[in-house]
Design an enzyme around this catalytic site. Sequence first.
Site, mmCIF file in Angstrom:
data_model
loop_
_atom_site.group_PDB
_atom_site.id
_atom_site.type_symbol
_atom_site.label_atom_id
_atom_site.label_comp_id
_atom_site.label_asym_id
_atom_site.label_seq_id
_atom_site.Cartn_x
_atom_site.Cartn_y
_atom_site.Cartn_z
ATOM 1 N N ASP A 67 -11.052 3.227 3.743
ATOM 2 C CA ASP A 67 -11.441 1.982 3.676
ATOM 3 C C ASP A 67 -13.177 1.760 3.619
ATOM 4 O OD1 ASP A 67 -9.531 0.018 3.504
ATOM 5 O OD2 ASP A 67 -9.271 -0.089 5.611
ATOM 6 N N GLN B 98 -4.659 -1.185 9.584
ATOM 7 C CA GLN B 98 -4.553 -2.317 8.899
ATOM 8 C C GLN B 98 -5.174 -3.424 9.974
ATOM 9 O OE1 GLN B 98 -3.408 -3.153 5.800
ATOM 10 N NE2 GLN B 98 -4.247 -5.225 6.120
ATOM 11 N N LYS C 97 0.795 -1.001 -0.028
ATOM 12 C CA LYS C 97 -0.105 -0.078 0.054
ATOM 13 C C LYS C 97 1.009 1.389 -0.084
ATOM 14 C CE LYS C 97 -4.019 -2.115 2.331
ATOM 15 N NZ LYS C 97 -4.813 -2.165 3.303
#
Length: 296
Positions: A122, A99, A55
Site C-alpha cells: 500500500d 484493510q 482484492k
Amino acid sequence: MAEAKIIDGKAFAERLRGKIAEEVAELKSKHGLQPGLAVVLVGEDPASKIYVRSKEEQTEQVGMRSIGHRLPADVPEAELLDLVGRLNADRGVNGILVQFPVPEHLQQAAIVAKIDPDKDVDGLTVTNAGRLASSLPGLVPCTPSGCLMLLQDALGSLRGKTAVVVGRSNLMGKPMAQLLLGADCTVTIAHSRTADLAGVCRQADILVAAVGRAEMVKGDWIKPGAAVIDVGINRVPSRDPVKAAEGKTRVVGDVDFEAARQVAGWITPVPGGVGPMTIACLLQNTLIAARRQNGL
Ligand code: NDP
C-alpha cells in the site's frame, strides 16, 4: 470546444491486469516463483468486506496466491501486530495489506509501522514515503500510482506541465504530488486552507481532485483543455426523488463532471475512472515486491 475525451480507467486496469498475469506466469515458469499477497481484515465492516473480497479475487485471477486473514473486531492490538510480524517473516508472502479503517481501539500508525517496508504494497510506511520523496525505488501508494499511469497514457510526457493536486493526505495528495514532480511537472498542492482555490485550479494543465467533497470542482475552475483526474468517491442521494426518499444513493466524484467535460481536454468519470486502477496497482506492487525480494 469539443467535449473532453473520457479516460477509461476500467479498460486500462483490465489491460494492466492482463500484463501482470503474463508476468506472473513467466515468473512461475522461469523461476518457480508465485507472488503471494496477504490481506488482513479486522471486523465486519460491510464496505471493507466487499473491497477485500475483490482484492482477493483479482489476486487469484492474475495467478498470484491470496492469503486471507480475518480477525474479530475486538482483536487485541498485540495479536494483530504479532500476525503482521509472522507475515513479515514468511517468505511465501511478498505483499502485506491491512484493510483500513480498523476498529477504534487499534492504532493505524502502529500497524503500518510494523509492516516490513519491502512488503508494504500500500506504500503507507514512513520508509516508502521517504523513498518516494527522495526518488529512491520503493513501493508507491496504489491510487496515485494509477492516476499517474492514466495521465501518461492520455498525455504522453508530462514534462513542464503545471499540475495542481487538491488534497494533501498521506495516502493520496502528497504521493500524487511527488509522482507528478518526478514526471517533471511544476506542482502545487492545494488544501482546505488554500486562498482562491478556483483561481489556483484554473492554472492547471493537470488537475487532480482528491478531496472527498461531492462535485466541489466546478466547470469554471478548469483551464480549457486541461486533464482532470477525479479521485473522489462520494455518495449522494439518487437523482430520482422517489428512490432518494427510499434512501437510494449514487456515487459522484469531487468534480462536477457534466460541467467539467465541456471545458476539459481529458477527464476521468466516477465510477470507472481512477477507482478500478487501485487494485490493479496493488497487484503490480505485489509483483514488484516479489521480484525485488528474490533479487530479480
Ligand atoms: P482525506 O480526507 O484524507 O483528505 C482530504 C483532503 O482534501 C485534505 O487534504 C483536505 O485538506 C482537503 N480538503 C477538504 N476540504 C477541502 C476544501 N473545501 N477545499 C480544498 N481542499 C479540501 O481524503 P483522501 O485523500 O484519503 O481521499 C480523498 C478522496 O479520494 C475521498 O473521496 C476518497 O474516498 C477518495 N479515494 C479514492 C480512492 C480510489 O479511487 N480507489 C482511494 C483513496 C481515496 P486539509 O488537509 O486542509 O484538511
